[in-house]
Design an enzyme around this catalytic site. Structure first.
Site, PDB file in Angstrom:
ATOM      1  N   SER A  22       0.839  -1.203   0.000  1.00 19.85           N
ATOM      2  CA  SER A  22       0.000   0.000   0.000  1.00 19.85           C
ATOM      3  C   SER A  22       0.873   1.252   0.000  1.00 19.85           C
ATOM      4  O   SER A  22       1.726   1.399  -0.870  1.00 19.85           O
ATOM      5  CB  SER A  22      -0.965  -0.048   1.184  1.00 19.85           C
ATOM      6  OG  SER A  22      -2.022   0.863   1.013  1.00 19.85           O
ATOM      7  N   ASP A  30      -5.622  -4.115  -2.552  1.00 17.49           N
ATOM      8  CA  ASP A  30      -4.594  -3.756  -1.578  1.00 17.49           C
ATOM      9  C   ASP A  30      -3.975  -4.998  -0.931  1.00 17.49           C
ATOM     10  O   ASP A  30      -4.677  -5.883  -0.437  1.00 17.49           O
ATOM     11  CB  ASP A  30      -5.226  -2.875  -0.502  1.00 17.49           C
ATOM     12  CG  ASP A  30      -4.197  -2.152   0.344  1.00 17.49           C
ATOM     13  OD1 ASP A  30      -3.389  -2.829   0.994  1.00 17.49           O
ATOM     14  OD2 ASP A  30      -4.214  -0.905   0.358  1.00 17.49           O
TER      15      ASP A  30
END
Length: 730
Positions: free
Chosen positions: A68, A213
């Protein structure tokens, strides 16, 4: 957001150090150092401070992996950028714009501007495969452009081991439910994938896979760093505030905490695999605190300094450090070739040709990324794409500009809901809901069939078929038809005098020219039928039916920066008509009306504006039902709706808007306070003297359902009222 056992932290902090120092002595080769950077949204920007401390103390990083935001910071560092360069890049980003995920109103196609003016909210439902919402609140277009810009020189890199620092980032394959470690291919797409937080950013779809993610499965990828070949694995962990049970009383609170628990569990696994743990104190910040980047980034520097005793053992001499920097710089790519062609992938051949034509000016010239990104955003404003990105490709040794188009997979057709609440008379609130249904390429490329539906206080259906004369022509024809039934109330001050029901049906057609995305000119004719029937009150207008007909020349220009609460720009709408038939009219008559708006910011949160309007029938008084009216929230708020029915008028409003606060992107945009003064004049009315005027103050909230306005107004002649509305404000 993320928690871990204090006991585990103490064990990890204390035990590895002596073991590591005993294993590597000055006589042995320098150990290969790898660093894993945890995800955490805005909090992840603290990683920049950690890297800054490492460079100041000449500690080489041989391998880097992240998830991320840790992936973004790590990826930028892996391309050879120094921490101070990354810091400046982060400062340049307009995070409000990135997180909002909205195509700027100025960049929208004219017809998409019309859609937002008709239904000023952020809702949309795709109908390609049945009713379906977008896969994220934010399509990720702005994020993609940022990543494309920063890694453009590495477009030709096939493996991330060839970067100045070998790099990996982690994503989650939502199809298989497994972790994916990106180590080759497009660096921009890898970074985009690792940052695609489910529900917030739309996932990345490639070759039958759907990437989201990586924090869902591996938020602190120490195992990945170890697999890359690191002898020493350093984990950078972001602390979070203590959990408060009161935060779980809402749907969002429970959902958010559920994700936190899942991420926290895999973070513990990452911590356990680390040789050295650096914990950054970010408990006072949230994942969306991008406004506090200047406070967050130094936190990483402080955390690394707290580990100086153990980390300093890996510091190298100045000579060795310069050799490390020289090796990185030798692998760093700072420029790209001049494009000799433009190629488009991801869309139909006809749309690809349009994009190639639009971007043909980039052939033979160095790429101006700022201009290119503006052009791509305007192409997105046509409404067909979720994202448009760019990279460099090569054909026969010639560099070219490759445009990557990501079409919406849920639309067209598309339905945009609309809601309207009119509380100008709190004793008789009117509510309507409906929306606009749009079919694109209906009967030809760029043709559109749009239908507006409404139920409630207003029942209506209206359809228009927009058809360019050719696939690239600005000239168009637009036949239309519609029917409606709505109330037409007449007030005196705040007293309802009469309520009529207006039943209409009409057909017409326009011939027009679309100048650009800001303005349009139409000439057309419309014929119809109107029935006006009084339901209650005094017979101020006769109940009757009649044919209607009018030839209309209309010009619209919209250079405002928002359809809801503009802060800058101008808008103009003008029409000239010859009305050959009207309810109660004895003969035909001419008509003209114009409305002008101008907005200007005077500070970051504040702006002023001016509205002016006027209409006339050029002295023709036998028009039957008067074509103009004043009274109500949009024109003389202290007066009753349609209190002034007239054949000639003028109206002015001066106002002030001040933004009080911003709302989270999934709830709306902002909260404003508004103050205004307005004055008008209705001619040829025997019971009106002077200039009706009033002042009003209110609160405007830009919600996901549309703008809501609650206010109060005081006018002359004892006119005063409070009111509220949801829907169109300007």
């Amino acid at each position: 957001m993320k928690t871990c056992s204090g006991l585990i932290l103490i064990v990890v902090l204390l035990l590895p150090g002596p073991c590591v120092l005993a294993q590597f002595s000055p006589t042995r080769p320098r150990p290969k150092i790898g660093i894993a950077l945890e995800g955490g949204g805005a909090k992840g920007l603290a990683h920049i401070g950690v890297l800054e401390w490492f460079e100041e103390h000449r500690i080489p990083i041989d391998y880097i992996a992240g998830t991320s935001m840790g992936g973004l910071v790590g990826g930028l560092y892996a391309t050879g950028r120094r921490p101070d360069e990354i810091r400046e890049l982060i400062r340049e980003i307009d995070w409000d714009k990135v997180l909002a995920g909205r195509t700027p109103y100025l960049d929208l196609d004219f017809r998409r501007k019309e859609d937002l003016r008709a239904n000023p909210n952020g809702l949309v439902v795709g109908l390609r495969h049945g009713p379906q919402l977008p896969s994220g609140l934010n399509s990720g277009h702005e994020v993609s452009l940022i990543l494309d810009r920063y890694v453009l020189p590495y477009s030709g890199t096939n493996t991330f081991d060839d970067l100045p620092i070998p790099f990996r980032c982690v994503g989650t394959d939502l199809v298989s439910g497994k972790q994916v470690v990106f180590k080759e291919g497009s660096l921009a797409e890898a970074l985009r994938s690792t940052m695609s937080l489910p529900g917030i950013f739309s996932p990345v779809k490639q070759d039958g896979t759907v990437y989201a993610d990586g924090g869902l499965l591996n938020d602190l990828p120490t195992d990945v760093v170890k697999q890359m070949g690191a002898d020493i694995v350093i984990a950078v962990h972001l602390s979070s505030a203590p959990v408060n049970p009161r935060d779980f009383h809402s749907l969002l609170g429970v959902a958010g905490r559920s994700i936190d628990v899942m991420i926290g569990a895999n973070e513990l696994r990452g911590i356990e695999l680390a040789d050295i743990l650096i914990t950054i104190e970010t408990a006072g910040f949230t994942t969306l605190d991008f406004k506090k980047t200047e406070e967050i980034m130094p936190k990483g520097y402080t955390a690394a300094r707290g580990k100086e005793k153990i980390l300093s053992e890996f510091s190298v001499s100045e000579e060795a450090w310069q050799q490390v920097i020289a090796r990185r710089e030798a692998k760093r790519v700072n420029s790209v070739g001049t494009p000799q062609f433009v190629e488009v992938r991801g869309t139909s051949a006809i749309m690809a040709r349009d994009i190639q034509k639009e971007l043909s000016g980039y052939v033979g010239r160095p790429i101006d990324t700022a201009k290119l990104e503006r052009d791509l955003t305007r192409l997105k404003g046509v409404g067909r794409f979720d994202r448009l990105g760019y990279t460099i490709t090569n054909h026969d040794g010639q560099p070219g500009l490759l445009i990557l188009a990501d079409e919406k997979d849920y639309a067209p057709p598309v339905f945009k809901p609309g809601f309207e609440v009119n509380g100008s008379d709190p004793k008789s609130v009117q509510f309507s809901m409906g929306g606009r249904l749009t079919f694109q390429d209906a009967g030809g490329y760029r043709s559109e069939l749009r239908s507006d539906l409404s139920f409630g206080s207003v029942y209506a259906i209206r359809s228009e078929y927009y058809h360019p004369l050719t696939s690239s022509s600005r000239w168009f024809i637009a036949p239309r038809a519609g029917a409606s039934s709505s109330s037409f109330n007449i007030y005196s001050r705040n007293t309802l005098l009469a309520e009529y029901r207006m039943n209409r049906a009409d057909v017409g057609a326009d011939f027009g020219y679309a100048f650009d995305r800001f303005s349009e000119l139409r000439l057309g004719y419309e014929v119809g039928y109107l029935n006006a029937s009084r339901r209650i009150g005094s017979p101020l207008l006769p109940s009757q039916s009649a044919r209607t007909g009018a030839s209309t020349l209309r010009f619209v220009m919209d250079r405002l920066d928002s359809p809801v609460i503009p802060r800058r720009g101008i808008g103009l709408e003008w029409r000239a008509q010859w009305v050959d038939a009207n309810l109660g009219a004895r003969s035909g008559f001419p008509l003209s009306e114009a409305t002008f708006q101008a907005f200007q910011p005077i500070s970051d949160p504040a702006s002023i504006y001016l509205l002016a309007a006027g209409g006339t029938t050029f002295g023709h008084n036998q028009t039957g039902l008067p074509p103009f009216s004043l009274g109500g929230p949009s024109r003389l708020a202290a007066y009753g709706i349609n209190e002034f029915l007239t054949n000639q008028y003028f109206y002015f409003r001066a106002g002030y808007l001040h933004r009080l606060a911003r709302l989270p992107p999934f709830l709306g945009n902002a909260i404003h306070i508004s103050g205004l003064y307005e004055v008008g004049k209705a001619y040829n009315l025997s019971n009106v003297t002077g200039l009706p005027n009033d002042g009003a103050v209110g609160l405007v909230v830009e919600t996901v359902l549309g703008p809501a306005f609650v206010g109060a107004s005081v006018g002359d002649s004892a006119h005063r009222k409070w009111f509220f509305q949801l829907g169109k404000i300007f």
